[in-house]
Design a protein around this motif. Structure first.
Motif, PDB file in Angstrom:
ATOM      1  N   ASN B 282      -5.294   2.250  17.143  1.00 56.05           N
ATOM      2  CA  ASN B 282      -5.977   3.444  18.195  1.00 56.05           C
ATOM      3  C   ASN B 282      -6.668   2.795  19.209  1.00 56.05           C
ATOM      4  O   ASN B 282      -6.940   2.779  20.449  1.00 56.05           O
ATOM      5  CB  ASN B 282      -6.501   4.725  17.392  1.00 56.05           C
ATOM      6  N   ASN B 283      -7.422   1.474  19.336  1.00 57.18           N
ATOM      7  CA  ASN B 283      -8.140   0.942  20.276  1.00 57.18           C
ATOM      8  C   ASN B 283      -7.864   0.396  20.302  1.00 57.18           C
ATOM      9  O   ASN B 283      -8.354  -0.785  21.033  1.00 57.18           O
ATOM     10  CB  ASN B 283      -9.819   0.776  19.027  1.00 57.18           C
ATOM     11  N   GLY B 284      -6.492   0.067  20.113  1.00 53.83           N
ATOM     12  CA  GLY B 284      -6.098  -0.741  21.366  1.00 53.83           C
ATOM     13  C   GLY B 284      -5.747  -2.374  20.362  1.00 53.83           C
ATOM     14  O   GLY B 284      -5.031  -3.650  20.438  1.00 53.83           O
ATOM     15  N   GLY B 285      -6.198  -2.112  18.787  1.00 57.15           N
ATOM     16  CA  GLY B 285      -5.577  -3.368  18.223  1.00 57.15           C
ATOM     17  C   GLY B 285      -4.446  -3.907  17.023  1.00 57.15           C
ATOM     18  O   GLY B 285      -3.659  -2.684  17.904  1.00 57.15           O
ATOM     19  N   GLY B 286      -3.997  -4.877  16.904  1.00 57.51           N
ATOM     20  CA  GLY B 286      -2.772  -5.566  16.772  1.00 57.51           C
ATOM     21  C   GLY B 286      -2.236  -5.977  17.480  1.00 57.51           C
ATOM     22  O   GLY B 286      -2.679  -6.677  19.180  1.00 57.51           O
ATOM     23  N   LYS B 287      -1.161  -6.583  17.331  1.00 55.56           N
ATOM     24  CA  LYS B 287      -0.264  -7.237  18.077  1.00 55.56           C
ATOM     25  C   LYS B 287       1.065  -6.885  17.324  1.00 55.56           C
ATOM     26  O   LYS B 287       1.592  -5.920  16.817  1.00 55.56           O
ATOM     27  CB  LYS B 287      -0.052  -9.071  17.796  1.00 55.56           C
ATOM     28  N   LYS B 288       1.736  -6.318  18.750  1.00 54.54           N
ATOM     29  CA  LYS B 288       3.219  -5.739  19.403  1.00 54.54           C
ATOM     30  C   LYS B 288       4.027  -7.361  19.148  1.00 54.54           C
ATOM     31  O   LYS B 288       3.458  -8.282  19.452  1.00 54.54           O
ATOM     32  CB  LYS B 288       3.859  -5.600  20.949  1.00 54.54           C
ATOM     33  N   MET B 289       5.123  -7.186  18.354  1.00 56.82           N
ATOM     34  CA  MET B 289       6.147  -8.206  17.539  1.00 56.82           C
ATOM     35  C   MET B 289       7.312  -7.320  18.432  1.00 56.82           C
ATOM     36  O   MET B 289       7.966  -5.923  17.162  1.00 56.82           O
ATOM     37  CB  MET B 289       6.051  -8.378  16.039  1.00 56.82           C
ATOM     38  N   VAL B 316      -0.550  -6.011  12.202  1.00 59.39           N
ATOM     39  CA  VAL B 316      -1.960  -5.961  11.783  1.00 59.39           C
ATOM     40  C   VAL B 316      -2.515  -6.800  10.841  1.00 59.39           C
ATOM     41  O   VAL B 316      -1.644  -7.060  10.062  1.00 59.39           O
ATOM     42  CB  VAL B 316      -2.772  -4.406  11.770  1.00 59.39           C
ATOM     43  N   ASP B 317      -3.672  -8.417  11.580  1.00 56.03           N
ATOM     44  CA  ASP B 317      -3.758  -9.143  10.638  1.00 56.03           C
ATOM     45  C   ASP B 317      -5.541  -8.375  10.021  1.00 56.03           C
ATOM     46  O   ASP B 317      -5.484  -7.982  10.750  1.00 56.03           O
ATOM     47  CB  ASP B 317      -4.006 -10.660  11.679  1.00 56.03           C
ATOM     48  N   PRO B 318      -4.989  -8.113   8.830  1.00 56.61           N
ATOM     49  CA  PRO B 318      -6.061  -7.855   8.501  1.00 56.61           C
ATOM     50  C   PRO B 318      -7.543  -8.385   8.660  1.00 56.61           C
ATOM     51  O   PRO B 318      -8.398  -8.090   8.088  1.00 56.61           O
ATOM     52  CB  PRO B 318      -5.318  -7.530   7.029  1.00 56.61           C
ATOM     53  N   ARG B 319      -7.322  -9.469   8.392  1.00 64.63           N
ATOM     54  CA  ARG B 319      -8.552 -10.734   8.747  1.00 64.63           C
ATOM     55  C   ARG B 319      -9.121  -9.717  10.095  1.00 64.63           C
ATOM     56  O   ARG B 319     -10.535 -10.321   9.874  1.00 64.63           O
ATOM     57  CB  ARG B 319      -8.158 -11.814   8.685  1.00 64.63           C
ATOM     58  N   GLU B 320      -8.197  -9.624  10.490  1.00 68.83           N
ATOM     59  CA  GLU B 320      -9.599  -8.947  12.114  1.00 68.83           C
ATOM     60  C   GLU B 320      -9.868  -8.246  12.083  1.00 68.83           C
ATOM     61  O   GLU B 320     -10.454  -6.811  12.528  1.00 68.83           O
ATOM     62  CB  GLU B 320      -8.278  -9.568  13.007  1.00 68.83           C
ATOM     63  N   VAL B 321      -9.320  -7.097  11.066  1.00 72.99           N
ATOM     64  CA  VAL B 321      -9.788  -5.347  10.580  1.00 72.99           C
ATOM     65  C   VAL B 321     -11.382  -5.763   9.091  1.00 72.99           C
ATOM     66  O   VAL B 321     -10.897  -5.167   8.563  1.00 72.99           O
ATOM     67  CB  VAL B 321      -8.953  -4.812  10.667  1.00 72.99           C
ATOM     68  N   PRO B 322     -12.067  -6.150   9.219  1.00 67.42           N
ATOM     69  CA  PRO B 322     -12.925  -6.561   8.341  1.00 67.42           C
ATOM     70  C   PRO B 322     -13.504  -5.377   7.787  1.00 67.42           C
ATOM     71  O   PRO B 322     -13.626  -3.992   8.156  1.00 67.42           O
ATOM     72  CB  PRO B 322     -14.717  -7.368   8.926  1.00 67.42           C
ATOM     73  N   GLY B 323     -12.750  -5.697   6.221  1.00 68.48           N
ATOM     74  CA  GLY B 323     -13.569  -4.018   5.263  1.00 68.48           C
ATOM     75  C   GLY B 323     -12.618  -3.222   4.836  1.00 68.48           C
ATOM     76  O   GLY B 323     -12.247  -2.096   4.533  1.00 68.48           O
ATOM     77  N   ALA B 324     -10.946  -3.795   5.505  1.00 71.00           N
ATOM     78  CA  ALA B 324      -9.816  -2.994   5.594  1.00 71.00           C
ATOM     79  C   ALA B 324      -8.949  -3.257   4.691  1.00 71.00           C
ATOM     80  O   ALA B 324      -8.499  -2.116   3.513  1.00 71.00           O
ATOM     81  CB  ALA B 324      -8.973  -3.034   7.106  1.00 71.00           C
ATOM     82  N   VAL B 325      -8.842  -4.307   4.129  1.00 69.01           N
ATOM     83  CA  VAL B 325      -8.555  -4.828   2.745  1.00 69.01           C
ATOM     84  C   VAL B 325      -9.241  -4.957   2.055  1.00 69.01           C
ATOM     85  O   VAL B 325     -10.171  -6.448   1.690  1.00 69.01           O
ATOM     86  CB  VAL B 325      -6.554  -5.262   3.000  1.00 69.01           C
ATOM     87  N   TYR B 326      -9.327  -5.242   0.422  1.00 65.98           N
ATOM     88  CA  TYR B 326      -9.685  -5.599  -0.508  1.00 65.98           C
ATOM     89  C   TYR B 326      -8.658  -5.497  -1.873  1.00 65.98           C
ATOM     90  O   TYR B 326      -7.986  -4.902  -1.764  1.00 65.98           O
ATOM     91  CB  TYR B 326     -10.655  -4.822  -1.131  1.00 65.98           C
ATOM     92  N   PHE B 327      -9.014  -6.955  -2.158  1.00 66.21           N
ATOM     93  CA  PHE B 327      -7.941  -7.160  -3.673  1.00 66.21           C
ATOM     94  C   PHE B 327      -8.620  -6.694  -5.015  1.00 66.21           C
ATOM     95  O   PHE B 327     -10.113  -7.247  -5.002  1.00 66.21           O
ATOM     96  CB  PHE B 327      -7.438  -8.528  -3.897  1.00 66.21           C
ATOM     97  N   LEU B 328      -8.222  -6.036  -5.938  1.00 66.17           N
ATOM     98  CA  LEU B 328      -8.683  -5.401  -7.135  1.00 66.17           C
ATOM     99  C   LEU B 328      -7.981  -6.717  -8.265  1.00 66.17           C
ATOM    100  O   LEU B 328      -6.954  -6.043  -8.312  1.00 66.17           O
ATOM    101  CB  LEU B 328      -8.551  -3.766  -7.885  1.00 66.17           C
TER     102      LEU B 328
END
Lengths: 204, 665
Positions: B282-289, B316-328
């Motif tokens: 919503n804040n303009g993140g991510g790339k258009k493909m 969206v590259d998850p590495r660019e959104v810290p705290g968005a994805v974790y592996f359990l």
């Protein structure tokens, strides 16, 4: 007591006027493959299905035995005249209440009983025509035990079995209210008349 | 003497027959639980004639691409809803109105592989508005409207291949999720297969659902590492805002997966904070493909489906959104990923294990806060297994797959290898009951069993193998489902019922949440089909060169028109038939000899179209295919077809009287 009689008379008029909003009569058709029922309301100026589509479905069923389609408002003079009669009688009831003379209450009562009876007679004629004036090219032509063409006259009031349908015909809410209104006018007359007689005796 | 001997033989033969007859019966009594009184069990599934079942169950039809609607507890089949599949009964994807529903970027696809139904939710409870289902093969998600029990929308998922972790909804139906089972290059490109490792991606797609209309749109795709994402379930209550995906093949093997993808002791459950990603986008993140994907929409007003093309998605590259994805880390190629009604427990069933692993949502948050990261995989932090672990159901069974919840503190897990359902207690992780199923159960379903409010009365086990459960029908059998009563301490098996192949998952809902909203007819006055004739006054025939459109009506018991002349060989004739009925359950069918496309079955108030291309001069009949009335057999008509160069005037009539306009454009 005189005031109470006037109030009853006004009520009689208002109950009559309810026919502008509420149906007079209701006819229901009951058969197993219509679990939700099939029916129509008769208003003073039109017919209405109990559920949307009911009128159309009654017509579809009826056309097999050659019955005419149910009348549209423009098909019957009754739908034009009845509202006028009901309007006039409502106004008269209120005018008579204002004048307050017992004889007028009685007059209103008598006129209503006569009109009501005529209305019922007219209704019966329509039912008779509807149930007997059949299209000779109807796909299904049935005869009774004497070999005469089957009649499909719905009951004027009460219950009747017509082929696979149980048909019920009863006054609807508007008709009931009208009946109460007519009764109220008789009570109004009775109360006002008694008061008048008492008054005369006192004067004497 | 001789006679007596014969007599003895006869008696023995009878005895043998009787004994033989007893054998299988005894065996089947054992299978069904033996001691339990059959009559009392029968009563619990008996729905007397004319009465209704308590629940709807929507069972996926697997490789048939359809969804079946059953009643519970009777198991009776009510309807088969075509979704990703052409359907003969309804003309679905054959008639002009619905053929766009089978369109994809790969062209027209006759049928696909339908897996997981999920019912829309409001505040974490089933709301009975829509059923969402996924297509695994050519990745798509469909929405079925429960007013009509018809598919109304299908959206194709680009950058995906094997849409398996789908179509699960978040607790206010904000999103439907679609994650890929097969990692693929994103975007697709020509490259050696054996260079998969590190080069493929798993696109976790979040499809936004309009809260009013249900209309779907792809909000964003999170490009996760190229593992195989198997199943998913959303967080609820306290964990609302997160989506959990199981993964296998974290080895990134591209061949002989049965061995090569089973090497790691633990694979991962991916915990995706979609609220965080939503905010980022919503804040303009991510790339258009640039992509190409079909979005098929059935417009209930015009009664026509159309395809709109999706040409762009936000990745969206998850590495660019810290705290968005974790592996359990979760042992042994976890399959099912199920979240309990409170939202605290995330159950991962390691299908190659005898244990069931349960993670704690609150411990996960704490581990994140305390930085208990043991590794980083493709930039995604891997949390410490022991830090997120809530408990383990030890030696639960072999091949645990899927878990559902009864809302009373118990979980039920299907076990494929040991062919049973086990019941265990949340919190103390002890198995309290187990019951065999016939055979090799896949998914299980408790109505509302994956929501905040399960209806823990029945459980349906959907089995992968049928064998001898029903009368044999050759090598190919129906699928087998089993109904359990789970209202008591012990599971009681009530019923076997056959289903379409193959029921992967199912969704159930109390009937009372649905029935009042179900449409009985399509109101004629709302029919905006461009070729509708809403009364016999609107009937007409229009010729545009070789194309002839006949606006036709059906009502008990005739077509209007029922005689048509002036059609020529080489014409393409469109019969647009409108059912004028407004009565519940009075469909009419339309069929014409030699129709290469289809017949149609038209519901009251609907318009459907059949295309017919006559090959030779003649007089050809058409008729109503649905027994509509006492004069159904009379509901028929003729089309006269003249040679291509004939000049027979166009004429449409009913009862030998002209009906409607004749227009030549």
């Amino acid at each position: 007591m005189k005031t109470f009689a006037r109030i009853l008379m006004v009520l009689a008029g208002l109950l009559t006027a309810s026919l502008f909003f509420l149906p007079m009569w209701r006819i229901d058709l009951v058969a197993p493959q219509y679990p939700d029922g099939l029916g129509m309301y008769i208003h003073i100026d039109h017919l209405e299905g109990v559920k949307p589509g009911d009128l159309k479905n009654i017509d579809i069923l009826n056309h097999y035995v050659g019955m005419k389609p149910l009348p549209k408002p423009e098909d019957m003079w009754e739908f034009t005249v009845f509202p006028i009669v009901v309007g006039v009688m409502t106004v008269l009831a209120i005018v008579f209440a204002l004048v307050g003379r017992p004889v007028l209450y009685l007059t209103w009562f008598v006129v209503m009983v006569v009109l009501g009876s005529l209305g019922l007679y007219d209704f019966y004629l329509w039912l008779y025509d509807y149930g007997t004036n059949l299209n000779p090219e109807a796909p299904i032509k049935l005869v009774d035990e004497y070999g005469n063409p089957m009649k499909y006259i719905p009951p004027l009031i009460g219950y009747k079995q017509l082929l696979n349908f149980e048909v019920y015909s009863y006054p609807a809410i508007g008709g009931v209210l009208l009946g109460i209104g007519i009764l109220l006018s008789l009570i109004a007359f009775w109360l006002a008349y008694k008061t008048q007689v008492k008054h005369k005796i006192q004067l004497a | 003497m001789m006679r007596k001997w014969r007599h003895t033989v006869l008696v023995s033969a009878i005895a043998l027959t009787v004994l033989h007859g007893c054998g299988p019966k005894k065996e089947s009594a054992k299978k069904n639980g033996g001691a339990l009184d059959k009559a009392s069990i029968a009563e619990r599934v008996y729905v007397p004639p004319g009465e209704w079942d308590e629940f709807y169950a929507f069972l996926s039809g697997g490789f048939s691409g359809q969804l079946s609607v059953h009643g519970l507890p009777s198991g009776r089949l009510f309807k088969i809803i075509p979704v990703f599949s052409v359907d003969a009964e309804k003309g679905w994807c054959f008639n002009e109105e619905t053929k766009a529903m089978c369109m994809t970027s790969y062209g027209f696809i006759p049928w696909g592989d339908l897996h997981h139904p999920d019912i829309s939710q409001t505040n974490g409870e089933l709301d009975g508005r829509w059923v969402f289902v996924n297509e695994n093969n050519t990745p798509r998600v469909a929405r079925i409207d429960l007013r009509y029990f018809e598919t109304v929308e299908i959206i194709e998922i680009p950058n995906s291949a094997g849409n398996h972790a789908s179509a699960f909804v978040t607790e206010n139906t904000e999103y439907v999720v679609a994650n890929t089972r097969f990692a693929v290059p994103v975007p697709q490109r020509d490259m050696p297969i054996n260079q998969m490792k590190g080069n493929f991606k798993g696109a976790a797609t979040f499809i936004k659902v309009d809260p009013e209309t249900g209309r779907m749109s792809i909000a964003f795709q999170v490009l996760l590492p190229g593992f195989n994402y198997d199943l998913a379930h959303p967080g609820r209550g306290k964990s609302h805002g997160w989506m959990f995906f199981t993964s296998y093949n974290t080895e990134e093997a591209h061949t002989m997966l049965e061995v090569n993808a089973s090497q790691n002791d633990k694979d991962y459950i991916a915990a995706v904070n979609w609220k965080k990603i939503e905010e980022y986008v919503n804040n303009g993140g991510g790339k258009k493909m640039k992509v190409k994907a079909a979005h098929n929409i059935y417009d209930e007003k015009t009664q026509m489906a159309r395809t709109e093309w999706i040409t762009e998605v936000i990745v969206v590259d998850p590495r660019e959104v810290p705290g968005a994805v974790y592996f359990l880390p979760t042992p042994k190629s976890p399959h099912g990923c199920d979240v309990d009604p409170s939202g605290e427990y995330i159950v991962g069933s390691g299908k190659l294990s005898a244990d069931i692993t349960i993670h704690s949502f609150s411990k996960m948050l704490k581990a994140i806060e305390e930085g208990k990261v043991v590794d980083t995989v493709y930039g995604i932090p891997v949390l410490d297994f022991n830090a997120t672990l809530a408990g383990v159901v030890k030696n639960a069974c072999l091949g645990p797959l899927h878990t559902e919840f009864d809302g009373k503190g118990y979980a039920y897990t299907s076990c494929f290898i040991t062919s049973e359902v086990i019941k265990w207690k949340l919190g103390d992780w002890q198995v309290v009951d187990r019951h065999p199923v016939y055979y090799s159960v896949g998914h299980i379903m408790i109505p509302g069993g994956n929501s905040r409010k399960p209806f823990g009365k029945y459980l349906v086990a959907m089995n992968k193998i049928t064998k001898d459960r029903f009368l044999p029908t050759g090598p190919e059998l129906c699928q087998s489902a089993q109904l359990f009563d789970i209202s008591g301490d012990k599971m009681v098996m009530l019923l076997d019922f056959p289903t379409m192949g193959e029921p992967h998952y199912a969704a159930g809902i109390p009937a009372e949440k649905v029935v009042d909203r179900v449409a009985k007819i399509y109101p004629l006055e709302e029919n905006e089909h461009p070729y509708a004739a809403k009364s016999e006054d609107e009937v007409k025939i229009v010729r545009k060169g070789n194309e002839v459109h006949i606006y036709m009506t059906m009502i008990r018991s005739h077509f209007a028109p029922d005689n048509i002349e002036g059609i020529k060989v080489g014409d393409k004739v469109y019969f647009h038939v409108t059912n004028l009925e407004q009565d519940f359950d009075i469909p009419h069918g339309f069929a014409i000899i030699g129709a290469n496309t289809a017949e149609v079955l038209v519901m009251p108030g609907q318009t459907e179209t059949v295309v017919w291309e006559p090959k030779a001069p003649g007089v050809y009949p058409f008729y109503c295919t649905d027994f509509c009335s006492a004069l159904h057999q009379e509901m028929q008509g003729y089309v006269r077809v003249s040679p291509a160069d004939a000049d027979v005037p166009m004429k449409i009539t009913l009862d030998d009287k002209p009906i409607g306009e004749v227009i030549i454009e």
